[in-house]
Enzyme design. Structure first.
Site, PDB file in Angstrom:
ATOM      1  CG  HIS A 141     -53.508  57.763 -19.328  1.00 44.67           C
ATOM      2  ND1 HIS A 141     -53.609  57.159 -20.556  1.00 44.67           N
ATOM      3  CD2 HIS A 141     -52.234  58.200 -19.233  1.00 44.67           C
ATOM      4  CE1 HIS A 141     -52.443  57.203 -21.158  1.00 44.67           C
ATOM      5  NE2 HIS A 141     -51.594  57.839 -20.392  1.00 44.67           N
ATOM      6  CE  LYS A 174     -65.211  47.437 -20.238  1.00 45.43           C
ATOM      7  NZ  LYS A 174     -65.018  48.706 -20.951  1.00 45.43           N
ATOM      8  NE  ARG A 175     -57.664  45.791 -12.506  1.00 47.34           N
ATOM      9  CZ  ARG A 175     -56.523  46.035 -11.822  1.00 47.34           C
ATOM     10  NH1 ARG A 175     -55.371  46.097 -12.466  1.00 47.34           N
ATOM     11  NH2 ARG A 175     -56.520  46.214 -10.523  1.00 47.34           N
ATOM     12  CE  LYS A 231     -62.116  50.265 -15.913  1.00 45.92           C
ATOM     13  NZ  LYS A 231     -61.779  50.802 -17.251  1.00 45.92           N
ATOM     14  CB  THR A 233     -57.679  50.694 -25.487  1.00 44.70           C
ATOM     15  OG1 THR A 233     -57.452  50.135 -24.191  1.00 44.70           O
ATOM     16  CG2 THR A 233     -57.052  52.065 -25.585  1.00 44.70           C
ATOM     17  CE  LYS A 252     -56.539  46.676 -26.883  1.00 50.29           C
ATOM     18  NZ  LYS A 252     -56.204  46.674 -25.430  1.00 50.29           N
TER      19      LYS A 252
HETATM   20  C1  LIG Z   1     -51.983  55.839  -8.818  1.00 51.54           C
HETATM   21  C2  LIG Z   1     -52.751  54.632  -9.205  1.00 51.54           C
HETATM   22  C3  LIG Z   1     -53.151  54.670 -10.648  1.00 51.54           C
HETATM   23  C4  LIG Z   1     -52.647  53.700 -11.523  1.00 51.54           C
HETATM   24  C5  LIG Z   1     -53.032  53.726 -12.861  1.00 51.54           C
HETATM   25  C6  LIG Z   1     -53.879  54.718 -13.291  1.00 51.54           C
HETATM   26  C7  LIG Z   1     -54.234  54.734 -14.754  1.00 51.54           C
HETATM   27  C8  LIG Z   1     -54.256  56.088 -15.288  1.00 51.54           C
HETATM   28  C9  LIG Z   1     -55.533  54.112 -14.947  1.00 51.54           C
HETATM   29  C10 LIG Z   1     -55.756  53.748 -16.390  1.00 51.54           C
HETATM   30  O1  LIG Z   1     -55.292  52.742 -16.839  1.00 51.54           O
HETATM   31  N1  LIG Z   1     -56.500  54.597 -17.084  1.00 51.54           N
HETATM   32  C11 LIG Z   1     -57.005  54.168 -18.362  1.00 51.54           C
HETATM   33  O2  LIG Z   1     -56.089  54.597 -19.381  1.00 51.54           O
HETATM   34  C12 LIG Z   1     -56.505  54.128 -20.664  1.00 51.54           C
HETATM   35  C13 LIG Z   1     -55.418  54.506 -21.659  1.00 51.54           C
HETATM   36  O3  LIG Z   1     -55.450  55.867 -21.921  1.00 51.54           O
HETATM   37  C14 LIG Z   1     -57.878  54.678 -21.037  1.00 51.54           C
HETATM   38  O4  LIG Z   1     -58.263  54.142 -22.274  1.00 51.54           O
HETATM   39  C15 LIG Z   1     -58.906  54.353 -19.963  1.00 51.54           C
HETATM   40  O5  LIG Z   1     -60.118  54.987 -20.248  1.00 51.54           O
HETATM   41  C16 LIG Z   1     -58.398  54.786 -18.602  1.00 51.54           C
HETATM   42  O6  LIG Z   1     -59.267  54.363 -17.552  1.00 51.54           O
HETATM   43  C17 LIG Z   1     -54.380  55.678 -12.452  1.00 51.54           C
HETATM   44  C18 LIG Z   1     -53.993  55.647 -11.100  1.00 51.54           C
END
Ligand SMILES: CCc1ccc([C@H](C)CC(=O)N[C@@H]2O[C@H](CO)[C@@H](O)[C@H](O)[C@H]2O)cc1
Length: 824
Positions: free
Chosen positions: A363, A554-555, A560, A662, A666
């Protein structure tokens, strides 16, 4: 067994009303006069459960009867939000429930608002998992979710003097009516200890993991109601329990804290969600959380499988396990341990079964988000797994060495172990190697995976990487969040779109229907009024409903580029002040999003937005032509209020850095026009909605790469050549928005200038302003704007998560819908 008391399952108004009163008195134990909103919420939830349980059991029974192949979605995050409206809507009894409550003198909104969000996730990854659960159940696919039942979800965000402050999010404080505790579903999970080698019955070398600490994983099940209520799947969340809750020995010695120490420490495993969404922290407790839920899930999956099978070669045909990013990737070593150490399989057989059972979704490409656990830490916390990882690596590198013909750099890139500096286990490499399929989440992202982080692996295994562009569930994100637009759509094209969003394409020719345009605008305006009221409640700001609602939710993260939006806001503010006589399109800039508590730059950006809002919103010279609001505590429920009201959707990440997005889907589905870069799924959104119905700007991922590679980018030159950018930056750096601390934003200005502007905010600024002007200009023409908005909604059918999960089912999981028989 089915209760003969059909009342209990009736879906009509009277039946529901009676159930509500039954549950209130006999379960919540309250008299209607004394009941609080929360009591009524629990009551209604319990009554809805009655309408779910039978079909839930039918569904599970059918999977057993057909020994169906199941999908197991392993995710450390499930960003579910509220479940009452979702369950009522998927059962088709929203109106009946509203009428039943009405007869009891209660407002449905009050009851719905009493439900806390299940905020068991950070952002995109967690919400995608929740959308997938809804789609698998709605598509009749035998899909289970496995995760952690955090006692505290993602923190509650409050602003104090404009700064983000985090508060614990106690969603379980008053109990959770949707979950079923399963005290009998209990698995031991080990940590620490050491590995003993011994000779097994046939004299082969074997290993046992001894002297380890034990924690128990206890299951809590939540029904996942599919649209139509035909299939009801299971989300199983694990909660940590101590093997011994109380140590009387310590108690008798008066060491009261020590008496409960083990209990506290054990339960810490499922205490709280780590609030970082793109930066790995490397904390030992996080690694233990990842292993805790993965081990319990795999033990549960094997128990279920062994009810029908005695040997394991059939496992890949009966279980597809999806790794939601690398967070459960330790599961590959864990399945090997269970198969080899506990079930005495030969290594190679176990490896074949493991690889054929697992699949992995990546992701993010952000280096700081790729998990790499220190070898020393894994050796201490999971000694047997470190051995297994070494073995996997050795066998792989031996196999590869031949092909690498001496290219050691390549071998060291392929290795599961990063030998540079502190030795680390590359969880992405382990996930890739231990899976039969690896996918990205948008077409661009998947291509970049092949060109960057997994280039060597792609060369080694050219047919493993595939693309599965993300999607969103149209139930929550259109039908439930936007009843005004949904009803309009249904009156025009029927309600087939709810379970088959491709049917929404039938709206295309309505774009030229002036009456429909008027109705479409009315629905949007209704949502904007609702959001304006929400903004007033949350921030005290009065916004103009007919201004353009320009939304970035978004976060908070530098890639971003909320900063790019802020710089444009300041430039627009200056233009409005310089030209007070111009009839401006009034603009409302809506921001929302949480920053990881340890991410200081993101928290500074939050403060800047609040400081800019304070100045702009109280500057009489721009009247209501420009308002800036930053809404606190952005979560699923807030998104359901903001998204239907948006006119302009900000998807402005540095190209190549947002894997998919995503929120972009929406917002477009709800009739917002996108202003964005060619990043992530924006690329595919443009392909589907048409290049005339979206505002694209900025460098492409390739141009970003080239510019970075050229090393020739000097932000100071760009700033010097762009007066409005320079002016905006000067105002920030001279304290125009922080008179109480003029140097407050030095770190931001520094990062954008001498810091090299890594996220290319200054480089894309001019083109972004051009796109913003184009949007403002179009907004002056409501008919043309609405026509394009309708074409966005009409062309977003492909972005349903139903399409996405069906692609996974066909190309990765090889699973098929099962139709539960409910007349058991
Ligand atoms: C280890 C800490 C950590 C926690 C969460 C993440 C996630 C992968 C971050 C995340 O939410 N990524 C997002 O995933 C979405 C679903 O596929 C995508 O639409 C977003 O572009 C992406 O930033 C990475 C690293």
């Amino acid at each position: 067994y089915k209760s003969r008391d059909i009342e209990r399952r009736s879906l009509d108004v009277d039946g529901l009303k009676r159930s509500f009163l039954e549950w209130l008195v006999y379960s919540v134990g309250k008299d209607a006069r004394a009941a609080t909103r929360r009591d009524w919420f629990h009551t209604v939830a319990l009554a809805v459960r009655d309408r779910v349980v039978d079909r839930w059991m039918d569904t599970t029974r059918s999977y057993y009867q057909e020994d169906a192949k199941r999908v197991y979605y392993l995710s450390l995050e499930f960003l579910i939000g509220r479940l009452l409206t979702n369950s009522l809507s998927n059962l088709g009894i929203v109106d009946e429930c509203r009428q039943a409550l009405d007869r009891l003198g209660l407002s449905m909104e009050d009851v719905v608002d009493a439900e806390p969000d299940a905020a068991l996730g950070n952002g995109g990854l967690g919400r995608l998992a929740a959308c997938f659960l809804d789609s698998m159940a709605s598509q009749g696919l035998p899909g289970y979710g496995y995760g952690i039942r955090y006692e505290f979800g993602l923190f509650e965000q409050r602003f104090e003097n404009g700064w983000q402050v985090e508060y614990p999010e106690q969603w379980l404080q008053f109990g959770n009516p949707w979950e079923f505790a399963r005290p009998e579903v209990l698995y031991p999970v080990q940590f620490y200890g050491r590995v003993e080698e011994f000779r097994d019955s046939v004299g082969d070398r074997a290993y046992r993991w001894v002297d380890a600490d034990r924690v128990l994983a206890m299951a809590y099940d939540t029904p996942v109601v599919g649209y139509g209520g035909d299939t009801i799947n299971t989300l199983r969340l694990w909660s940590a329990r101590a093997t011994r809750d109380f140590n009387f020995g310590h108690f008798n010695d008066g060491a009261y804290m020590k008496a409960v120490e083990q209990k506290i420490l054990s339960e810490n495993l499922s205490r709280v969600l780590y609030p970082n969404d793109a930066t790995e922290t490397g904390k030992e407790l996080r690694l233990k959380q990842e292993y805790f839920f993965t081990s319990a899930s795999l033990q549960d999956i094997l128990r279920r499988y062994l009810q029908h099978h005695t040997t394991f070669e059939n496992l890949p045909n009966k279980a597809a396990i999806q790794l939601n990013d690398t967070h459960p990737a330790i599961g590959i070593a864990e399945l090997m341990r269970l198969l080899v150490d506990q079930h005495a399989l030969r290594w190679d057989d176990a490896w074949e079964i493991t690889r054929a059972t697992f699949a992995y979704t990546n992701h993010t490409l952000l280096p700081e988000a790729l998990e790499a656990w220190p070898v020393r830490m894994i050796e201490r916390v999971l000694p047997r797994h470190m051995q297994i990882i070494y073995e996997i690596n050795a066998k792989f590198l031996n196999r590869t060495k031949a092909r690498a013909d001496g290219d050691n750099a390549r071998l060291s890139r392929l290795s599961l172990i990063d030998e540079r500096g502190e030795r680390r286990v590359r969880m992405g490499n382990l996930a890739f190697l231990g899976s039969h399929k690896v996918n990205g989440v948008s077409a661009l992202h998947t291509e970049l995976m092949k060109q960057t982080v997994f280039a060597d692996f792609h060369e080694e295994f050219p047919d493993r990487i595939n693309n599965k562009t993300n999607g969103i569930t149209p139930r929550r994100w259109l039908k439930q969040a936007n009843p005004a637009l949904s009803e309009l759509i249904t009156t025009r094209i029927g309600e087939g779109w709810i379970s088959d969003l491709s049917q929404i394409a039938a709206l295309r020719d309505k774009a030229d229907d002036v009456v429909f345009r008027e109705e479409f605008r009315r629905a949007k305006r209704k949502n904007k009024k609702r959001l304006a009221a929400y903004i007033a409640r949350q921030t005290g700001e009065e916004v103009l409903v007919d201004s353009i609602f320009d939304v970035q939710v978004k976060r908070m993260h530098e890639y971003k580029r909320q900063l790019l939006n802020v710089l444009h806001t300041i430039a627009l503010y200056n233009e409005m002040r310089d030209n007070p006589t111009v009839s401006w399109v009034p603009v409302t800039k809506v921001f929302a999003g949480k920053a990881a508590p340890s991410y200081h730059m993101a928290k500074l950006i939050i403060k800047l937005i609040n400081d800019v809002a304070k100045v702009v919103n109280h500057d009489p010279s721009v009247h209501d032509n420009l308002k800036v609001v930053l809404l606190p505590n952005y979560n699923v429920t807030a998104a359901e209020i903001i998204i239907p009201a948006a006119d302009l959707s900000e998807q402005i990440s540095t190209a190549g850095m947002e894997a998919s997005g995503t929120g972009n889907m929406k917002l477009a589905l709800n009739g917002a026009l996108t202003i964005g870069t060619l990043d992530g799924a924006n690329v595919e959104i443009r392909e589907h909605v048409g290049p005339d119905n979206i505002f694209i700007f900025g460098m492409t991922a390739e141009e970003v790469n080239d510019l970075r590679a050229s090393g020739g980018f000097n932000p100071r030159e760009v700033i010097a050549s762009n007066p409005s950018l320079k002016r905006a930056l000067d105002m920030i750096s001279t304290g125009a928005f922080s008179p109480d601390d003029r140097n407050r934003y030095h770190p931001i200005v520094q990062a954008l200038t001498d810091g090299g502007d890594h996220f290319l905010v200054t480089a894309d600024f001019a083109d972004y302003c051009r796109a913003q002007e184009a949007a403002m200009h179009l907004y002056r023409d409501p008919e043309e704007w609405t026509r394009k908005a309708i074409l966005n909604t009409a062309n977003m059918g492909w972005f349903s998560s139903d399409r996405t999960v069906n692609e996974y089912a066909g190309e990765v999981w090889d699973v098929h819908p099962v139709h539960p028989n409910h007349d058991g």
